[in-house]
Scaffold this motif. Structure first.
Motif, PDB file in Angstrom:
ATOM      1  N   LYS A 165       0.850  -1.412  -0.031  1.00 21.62           N
ATOM      2  CA  LYS A 165       0.053   0.024  -0.041  1.00 21.62           C
ATOM      3  C   LYS A 165       0.940   1.181  -0.080  1.00 21.62           C
ATOM      4  N   LYS A 166       1.863   1.346   0.735  1.00 24.80           N
ATOM      5  CA  LYS A 166       2.609   2.273   0.698  1.00 24.80           C
ATOM      6  C   LYS A 166       3.601   2.376  -0.583  1.00 24.80           C
ATOM      7  N   LYS A 192       1.138   3.899  -2.973  1.00 27.39           N
ATOM      8  CA  LYS A 192       0.907   5.449  -2.754  1.00 27.39           C
ATOM      9  C   LYS A 192       2.240   6.270  -3.216  1.00 27.39           C
ATOM     10  N   ASP A 193       3.360   5.874  -3.078  1.00 27.55           N
ATOM     11  CA  ASP A 193       4.594   6.407  -3.494  1.00 27.55           C
ATOM     12  C   ASP A 193       4.526   6.527  -5.075  1.00 27.55           C
ATOM     13  N   LYS A 195       2.049   6.357  -6.874  1.00 25.60           N
ATOM     14  CA  LYS A 195       0.885   6.692  -7.652  1.00 25.60           C
ATOM     15  C   LYS A 195      -0.072   5.489  -8.230  1.00 25.60           C
ATOM     16  N   LYS A 211      -3.331   3.389  -8.289  1.00 22.29           N
ATOM     17  CA  LYS A 211      -4.598   3.752  -7.724  1.00 22.29           C
ATOM     18  C   LYS A 211      -5.251   2.498  -6.908  1.00 22.29           C
TER      19      LYS A 211
END
Length: 98
Positions: free
Chosen positions: A60-61, A64-65, A67, A69
């Motif tokens: 998940k990290k 997020k880093d 981008k 989705k």
């Protein structure tokens, strides 16, 4: 004699509950990663450290880093096996993964 046996059983049960409550819930509930053939060092380290929950948080990290989705970009199926699509490793590397 029967009272001593009952007392011993009750004492054993109480001691078992006491020991069980000293163990963190997270340690009791860790689900191991299903795969044993890791394609990335990131996921292998996360699975070794804390099983599926750690791998999920790590990814998940990463997402997020990078981008990204949704998990479905790389995974054809999610829990419990998290099966990868054919191009998942290439996508992971293009997003900066090793």
């Amino acid at each position: 004699m029967a009272k001593l046996g009952i007392f011993a059983c009750v004492a054993t049960i109480v001691a078992s509950f006491g020991i069980a409550t000293l163990t963190p819930i997270e340690a009791q509930a860790v689900t191991a990663c299903m795969t044993k053939d890791f394609k990335t060092a990131l996921v292998k380290a996360a699975c070794t450290k804390g099983g599926q929950p750690e791998a999920k948080e790590t990814m998940k990290k990463f997402m997020k880093d990078a981008k990204i989705k949704t998990c479905n970009v790389c995974h054809s199926k999610l829990a419990p096996k998290y099966e990868l699509k054919n191009d998942a490793l290439d996508r992971f590397k293009k997003a900066g993964g090793k």
